[in-house]
Design an enzyme around this catalytic site. Structure first.
Site, PDB file in Angstrom:
ATOM      1  N   GLU A  91      -6.036   3.286  -7.922  1.00  0.00           N
ATOM      2  CA  GLU A  91      -5.005   2.378  -7.414  1.00  0.00           C
ATOM      3  C   GLU A  91      -4.902   1.146  -8.311  1.00  0.00           C
ATOM      4  OE1 GLU A  91      -5.753   0.073  -3.793  1.00  0.00           O
ATOM      5  OE2 GLU A  91      -3.805   0.693  -3.042  1.00  0.00           O
ATOM      6  N   CYS A 136       0.832  -1.213   0.000  1.00  0.00           N
ATOM      7  CA  CYS A 136       0.000   0.000   0.000  1.00  0.00           C
ATOM      8  C   CYS A 136       0.860   1.255   0.000  1.00  0.00           C
ATOM      9  CB  CYS A 136      -0.920  -0.016   1.208  1.00  0.00           C
ATOM     10  SG  CYS A 136      -0.017  -0.239   2.746  1.00  0.00           S
TER      11      CYS A 136
HETATM   12  P1  NAD Z   1      -9.777  -6.396   0.114  1.00  0.00           P
HETATM   13  O1  NAD Z   1     -10.470  -5.173   0.598  1.00  0.00           O
HETATM   14  O2  NAD Z   1     -10.306  -7.087  -1.070  1.00  0.00           O
HETATM   15  O3  NAD Z   1      -9.709  -7.502   1.258  1.00  0.00           O
HETATM   16  C1  NAD Z   1      -9.160  -7.231   2.525  1.00  0.00           C
HETATM   17  C2  NAD Z   1      -9.813  -8.150   3.536  1.00  0.00           C
HETATM   18  O4  NAD Z   1     -11.196  -7.807   3.634  1.00  0.00           O
HETATM   19  C3  NAD Z   1      -9.764  -9.625   3.147  1.00  0.00           C
HETATM   20  O5  NAD Z   1      -9.564 -10.405   4.297  1.00  0.00           O
HETATM   21  C4  NAD Z   1     -11.150  -9.856   2.570  1.00  0.00           C
HETATM   22  O6  NAD Z   1     -11.576 -11.173   2.639  1.00  0.00           O
HETATM   23  C5  NAD Z   1     -11.986  -8.965   3.464  1.00  0.00           C
HETATM   24  N1  NAD Z   1     -13.287  -8.567   2.887  1.00  0.00           N
HETATM   25  C6  NAD Z   1     -13.647  -8.529   1.575  1.00  0.00           C
HETATM   26  N2  NAD Z   1     -14.932  -8.149   1.460  1.00  0.00           N
HETATM   27  C7  NAD Z   1     -15.390  -7.930   2.713  1.00  0.00           C
HETATM   28  C8  NAD Z   1     -16.634  -7.499   3.239  1.00  0.00           C
HETATM   29  N3  NAD Z   1     -17.674  -7.224   2.465  1.00  0.00           N
HETATM   30  N4  NAD Z   1     -16.745  -7.348   4.581  1.00  0.00           N
HETATM   31  C9  NAD Z   1     -15.698  -7.584   5.394  1.00  0.00           C
HETATM   32  N5  NAD Z   1     -14.494  -8.025   4.947  1.00  0.00           N
HETATM   33  C10 NAD Z   1     -14.346  -8.185   3.621  1.00  0.00           C
HETATM   34  O7  NAD Z   1      -8.259  -5.958  -0.075  1.00  0.00           O
HETATM   35  P2  NAD Z   1      -7.084  -6.846  -0.656  1.00  0.00           P
HETATM   36  O8  NAD Z   1      -7.290  -6.953  -2.129  1.00  0.00           O
HETATM   37  O9  NAD Z   1      -6.930  -8.067   0.168  1.00  0.00           O
HETATM   38  O10 NAD Z   1      -5.817  -5.924  -0.346  1.00  0.00           O
HETATM   39  C11 NAD Z   1      -5.364  -4.928  -1.192  1.00  0.00           C
HETATM   40  C12 NAD Z   1      -5.830  -3.571  -0.712  1.00  0.00           C
HETATM   41  O11 NAD Z   1      -5.414  -3.348   0.619  1.00  0.00           O
HETATM   42  C13 NAD Z   1      -5.228  -2.437  -1.515  1.00  0.00           C
HETATM   43  O12 NAD Z   1      -6.224  -1.480  -1.762  1.00  0.00           O
HETATM   44  C14 NAD Z   1      -4.172  -1.870  -0.584  1.00  0.00           C
HETATM   45  O13 NAD Z   1      -3.843  -0.517  -0.802  1.00  0.00           O
HETATM   46  C15 NAD Z   1      -4.821  -2.059   0.735  1.00  0.00           C
HETATM   47  N6  NAD Z   1      -3.825  -2.055   1.811  1.00  0.00           N
HETATM   48  C16 NAD Z   1      -3.786  -0.989   2.656  1.00  0.00           C
HETATM   49  C17 NAD Z   1      -2.838  -0.943   3.659  1.00  0.00           C
HETATM   50  C18 NAD Z   1      -2.767   0.221   4.623  1.00  0.00           C
HETATM   51  O14 NAD Z   1      -2.097   0.081   5.629  1.00  0.00           O
HETATM   52  N7  NAD Z   1      -3.426   1.316   4.355  1.00  0.00           N
HETATM   53  C19 NAD Z   1      -1.927  -2.001   3.801  1.00  0.00           C
HETATM   54  C20 NAD Z   1      -1.998  -3.063   2.908  1.00  0.00           C
HETATM   55  C21 NAD Z   1      -2.960  -3.094   1.920  1.00  0.00           C
END
Ligand code: NAD
Length: 480
Positions: A384, A282
């Site tokens: 992104e 991220c």
């Molecule tokens: P995602 O939002 O698809 O999933 C993250 C988590 O949320 C997973 O465990 C997923 O199963 C869960 N999830 C999905 N739908 C949900 C719902 N409706 N309700 C509750 N939980 C749900 O993200 P990803 O693709 O796993 O990760 C990539 C994203 O994470 C990128 O946008 C990245 O920028 C962000 N990120 C942010 C940080 C930060 O510190 N700001 C750090 C790492 C990644």
């Protein structure tokens, strides 16, 4: 084939439905393990186990909680190689990276919060000797932690460690795309003697398991790291229940490189901030703004170095770019490269997937890509991508580059490269982002506030901020 199990009430258990999902090794594009397809019933069981454990855990002395967490950290270190290998297979990242960053930082998270809790004090406010206020901080009770796939064990421990240290019981959900190290971690918790119900790890899909965490009335706070769209869904469901929320979301981070920078250091670090972990951090800088006098020199050197990056087998120590985490994500990245072309961008290097030979023929690989000639405001520069794709653009003045930097909906991190300390401070104060690195990148002091502004998140984690989030304050006012 390994069958992952949930960790509920201190035991490794099958999902109530009895159903499992496929878990892919992205380097070879094949299923290599099974993951529980859990649902609301499993979250209910996990929440009940946490509820039953919460009073005892809250009463357990800070020193004892700390000791247990330190034992878990020791076990992470003892199993360093197995965990690093598992992370690399599950995520596609180079083994070298998992070994030098992900796993050491996971044990650091446990150690940091295990010791920070011993030094944490709450506030007191004296009113001219007539009254005194002091603030009690009590654990919330049962909290939810939901983490993403890009730094699986690293971000999983970043969320659960402060929650546990401050006396909460946790229902946690790792990403279904990279569940393996959280599963191995649950075995280490059992070995370390973490009391049953204190931490519960439920695997499965976001729309089922994550949603059930958000919906469950017994889970009083949620710490979430993931995409901005998911953050919006969680926020909209949790708000009417008045759950406490900490949201760490997406980014579109600018790298601002002035002509008076240390050129070699800026170039070397930009290579990392662009392509480390296949650009799936991220905090990666995906928009590179270079001051015009050095634009061509920097661009050409950056392209030349990028051409030298080896894409391939994550297990090979010479590999710099491993596999993209999933087929869907690879397709998303490639679709953004097509969009960039339609928007008038020129691909300076990369721009396509990589087909490898032999056992890696079905893996998901994308050549690191640099795109030139796009406007700061086009979709490629506003949305992104989260892959090994960056854009590069020249600028002439501080005002202009600030406008570019601040033009997106995101505000997570930025880097500024200049040897002029006044300019660096001026820029840092005006960039709308939660973190600004000057002449460095990804340097982490766990005491500092971590998080983003605008659509990059709500709240800050890190250090005592995390303890403030995971506790409820009661102010006591006493007449003297
Ligand atoms: P995602 O939002 O698809 O999933 C993250 C988590 O949320 C997973 O465990 C997923 O199963 C869960 N999830 C999905 N739908 C949900 C719902 N409706 N309700 C509750 N939980 C749900 O993200 P990803 O693709 O796993 O990760 C990539 C994203 O994470 C990128 O946008 C990245 O920028 C962000 N990120 C942010 C940080 C930060 O510190 N700001 C750090 C790492 C990644």
């Amino acid at each position: 084939m390994i069958t992952i199990q949930n960790y509920i009430n201190g035991e490794l258990v099958a999902p109530k439905s009895g159903n499992y999902l496929d878990n892919f090794n992205p380097a070879i594009g094949k299923v290599y393990s099974k993951i529980p397809d859990s649902d609301e019933q499993d979250i209910t069981a996990a929440q009940k186990a946490a509820e039953a454990a919460k009073d005892l855990w809250a009463k357990t002395s800070k020193q004892e909680r700390s000791d247990i967490m330190m034992r878990i950290a020791d076990l992470i270190e003892k199993n360093h190689h197995e965990l690093a290998k598992a992370e690399s297979i599950d995520n596609g990242k180079p083994l070298k990276l998992a070994s030098s960053v992900d796993i050491p930082r996971a044990s650091s998270n446990m150690r940091f919060f295990a010791t920070a809790i011993l030094h944490w004090a709450s506030e007191s406010h004296d009113m001219d000797g007539k009254f005194i206020n002091y603030t009690l901080r009590k654990p919330i009770g049962v909290v939810g932690c939901i983490s993403p796939w890009n730094l699986p064990l690293y971000l999983f421990t970043w969320k659960i460690a402060p929650a546990l240290a401050s006396g909460n019981c946790v229902v946690a959900k790792p990403s279904e795309i990279t569940p393996m190290t959280a599963y191995l971690f649950s075995k280490l918790c059992i070995e370390a003697g973490l009391p049953k119900g204190v931490l519960n790890i439920v695997h499965g899909l976001g729309a089922k398991v994550g949603n059930a965490i958000t919906d469950n009335d017994g889970i009083k706070a949620i710490s979430f790291t993931g995409g901005t769209t998911t953050g919006k869904i969680i926020a909209s469901k949790a708000a009417p229940k008045f759950k406490k929320l900490s949201l760490e979301l997406g980014g579109k981070n600018p790298n601002i490189i002035f002509a008076d920078c240390d050129f070699d250091k800026a170039l070397k670090t930009t290579m990392l901030s662009s392509f480390a972990n296949q650009g799936q951090i991220c905090l990666c800088g995906s928009r590179i703004f270079v001051e015009r006098p050095i634009y061509e020199k920097f661009r050409d050197a950056f392209v030349e170095k990028t051409n030298q990056l080896t894409v391939g087998d994550p297990n090979d120590p010479n590999t710099r770019i491993g596999a993209i985490v999933s087929k869907d994500h690879k397709e998303k990245i490639l679709s953004y490269i097509e969009l960039a072309k339609k928007e008038g961008g020129t691909i300076l290097t990369g721009g396509h997937e990589v087909s490898l030979e032999g056992e890696f023929a079905e893996g998901y690989y994308v050549r690191p890509t640099i795109i030139e000639g796009l406007s700061y405001s086009c979709r490629t520069n506003q949305e992104e991508i989260f892959g090994p794709v960056v854009t590069i653009m020249p600028f002439d003045t501080e005002e202009e580059v600030l406008m570019y930097a601040n033009s997106t909906e995101y505000g997570l991190a930025a880097t500024v490269w200049t040897e002029n300390v006044r300019k660096a401070n001026r820029m840092a104060a005006k960039i709308d982002s939660g973190i600004v690195w000057v002449n460095c990148w990804l340097v982490r002091d766990l005491r500092t506030p971590f998080g983003g502004m605008k659509s990059s998140g709500v709240g800050r984690e890190g250090g005592f901020n995390a303890f403030n989030f995971f506790t409820e304050p009661t102010n006591v006012c006493l007449s003297l």
